[in-house]
Enzyme design. Sequence first.
Site, PDB file in Angstrom:
ATOM      1  CB  SER A  83      -0.959  -0.027   1.193  1.00 43.84           C
ATOM      2  OG  SER A  83      -1.992   0.922   1.048  1.00 43.84           O
ATOM      3  CG  ASP A 229      -4.030  -2.116   1.014  1.00 43.81           C
ATOM      4  OD1 ASP A 229      -2.995  -2.771   1.218  1.00 43.81           O
ATOM      5  OD2 ASP A 229      -4.240  -1.009   1.538  1.00 43.81           O
TER       6      ASP A 229
END
Length: 754
Positions: A83, A229
């Site tokens: 991320s 993510d």
Amino acid sequence: MPLTAQLRSALSLLILCLSPLLSAAQTAGAKPGTAQAEPEPAAARPRIGLVLSGGGARGLAHIGVLRALERLRVPVDVVVGTSMGALVGGAYAAGRTVPELEAFVQKANWESILADRQDRRSLSFSRREEDNLVSSRLDLNLNRGGLSLPPAAAGNSALEQALEQLVTPASAELATAALPLPFRALATDLVSGELRTLEQEPLFLALRASMAVPGVFAPVRVKGRLLVDGGLVRNLGVDVARQLGADIIIAVNVGSPLLEERNLRSALGVANQMLQILTEQNVGRSLRELRPEDVLIDPQLDDLGFMDFHQRVDAVGVGERAALAVASRLEALALSESDYQQHQLKRLGYGGTENVAQALPLGELRIEGTRRSKPEALRTELERLADLRVGKPVTPGQIERAALALQGRGDFERVDARISDDAERRHVTLQVQEADWALSRLRLGAEVYSNFDDASRFSLVAMHTLSWLNAWGGELRTVLRLGSQREFSTELNQPLGPGSAWYLAPHFSSLGDGSDLYADGLRAARISLLQRSATLSLGRRLGSWGDVRLGYGNFSVRARPVLPQPPETGDIRMRGRGVEAQLRVDTLDSISFPSHGRYLTLGLRHLRNQDDLDDTSLGMVGLSAYRWHDWAGHVYLEFQRSLRGQAGTLGGFLRLSGTPDDSLDGERLLMTRLVMARRVGALPLGLGQAVRLGFSLEAGMATQRAQALRGSDLRLAGSGFLAVDTRFGPVYLALGHTRGGGTAFYLYLGKFDG
């Protein structure tokens, strides 16, 4: 010495002498971008892996950690990121310097990146028009299966534009495994729940997938798999760094702590806590994999939330201090000044072989991935909007603007540009991914207005847009409004060719409303109005910033007295026909709270009723937005003139605030105002954006055409307000006053017509 021993010694000496030459030959023969081009760390020191976790705004602390590592001369041989950790780590691995990363963080418009849609100025003019019809940004998909929500709370294009600015053009299309510094981005397969280590994917796509926070940004399809993510399954990729050969791990954990019970009283809080639980569980497993020789850096970011990007400077500083707090352990890994400079040159020295800024003649423009949209129409549109023409020199910047123009249509989830240059030409492929939910869109909203006295209105509104009705790009838009104001209107926008700037627009509308009539500023009567019109217009788009159109049509008006209602008085009816010319310009970044851009509507109308009485009217509305330090606002100017009949009305919020609504009318109308507001807060992601405090200064007059203009006719007014930019439209709570006139409180939600 025996003969065999002599031969063995001579052979060893020969190998020792030739080894530098063999090493140089291997280096010269290696292909760029392959594993052979990445020199192994010296055997005298361990291979160091830097593992950066996800954490939203907290992940900006990674930049401070990198700054400390460079200060201590600690080399990095492998980077693994999730991320925000992937964003920082991938840019660093691709050759960005720490000062460049800091500059990006400072200049990035995080509010725009996290907004519920892309920057309004990059939208097509058709999409901007929709804001003038319905102020809500709550768009749904309407199909045979019913209604469905968009895949994310935030738009994708602003994030992707930011990524394009962060990674260098030379490295954006490189596989992550081919970067100067070995790098891996981690993502989660949304279907299987498995970890995906992105190594052969282009750097840009890998970062975009790893940044796809569920519910915030839309998932990304990579090689047929839907990715989000990586923090859901591996927020701290210690095991991945080991697999890449790291002997010592420097792990930086910036994950958000679990919320306390008092913060779990809303659906958003509970949903956020569920994600944090999943993340913290896999981080705990990763931390148990650390060995005694590994180094854990745990910045103290307790007061920094996942979305607190306005505290970005604090996050970078906290990261640097956290790394320096374990300097005694990191110094054991440090290199000498000369060795560290050599190590950094290997990371920074990659620049690619292409002159990416060079303009080359366009050879071929291909558009792939279309299903309902048509490549021929899109190519024609790009010729008009981005000047992409075969044989004409184009730069990568033009190609990026072309991709952004397609994204601004609102029909596509993603538009990826791939450039292939030969000796003489530049070939471009735009890979589009159509947004199924955007081809049949339903926008829902509500409009509320009250002056806490006798002026109150409430309406529900729905707008449906159906795109790509035919190969030329026809679009049908219908608006339905129920409540105090009633409306049914529909318009077909039909280009006169595939992607043509010229279009025909047949339009029908039926509008119903109640209106008060005033005499000398006093309410004298109330009527119910019903207006119908049918027109056919010929128009031309002016880039993405405006259009001009000429129309002809019929109209009818019915006025029914409501108060007082004399028995002998029936409805007043009028029919007629006329022509209208209109110029529209719209470059505002926001209709509700603009801080950049211009807006202009200039119209000329000539009508003739059933009694052959003519009326010609001229109208101009202009708005110029500005930003001054922490303040933003606009200057507004309106002029209306009619040769016969009413040009317009004044009174109400921001139209001489404090004056009774629509109590001033005349054949000439002039009004101006200055609005200034300062941001004082923000709504949670998905619900809206900024909260503002501001004021307005207003002046205006409405007079009869035969009446001479006098200074005494000019009225001065002003207001102070609290404004919230919600996803359902702007909300104002205001107090307004007209000099020498009245004072009123206002509650306002929805589309503002003036």
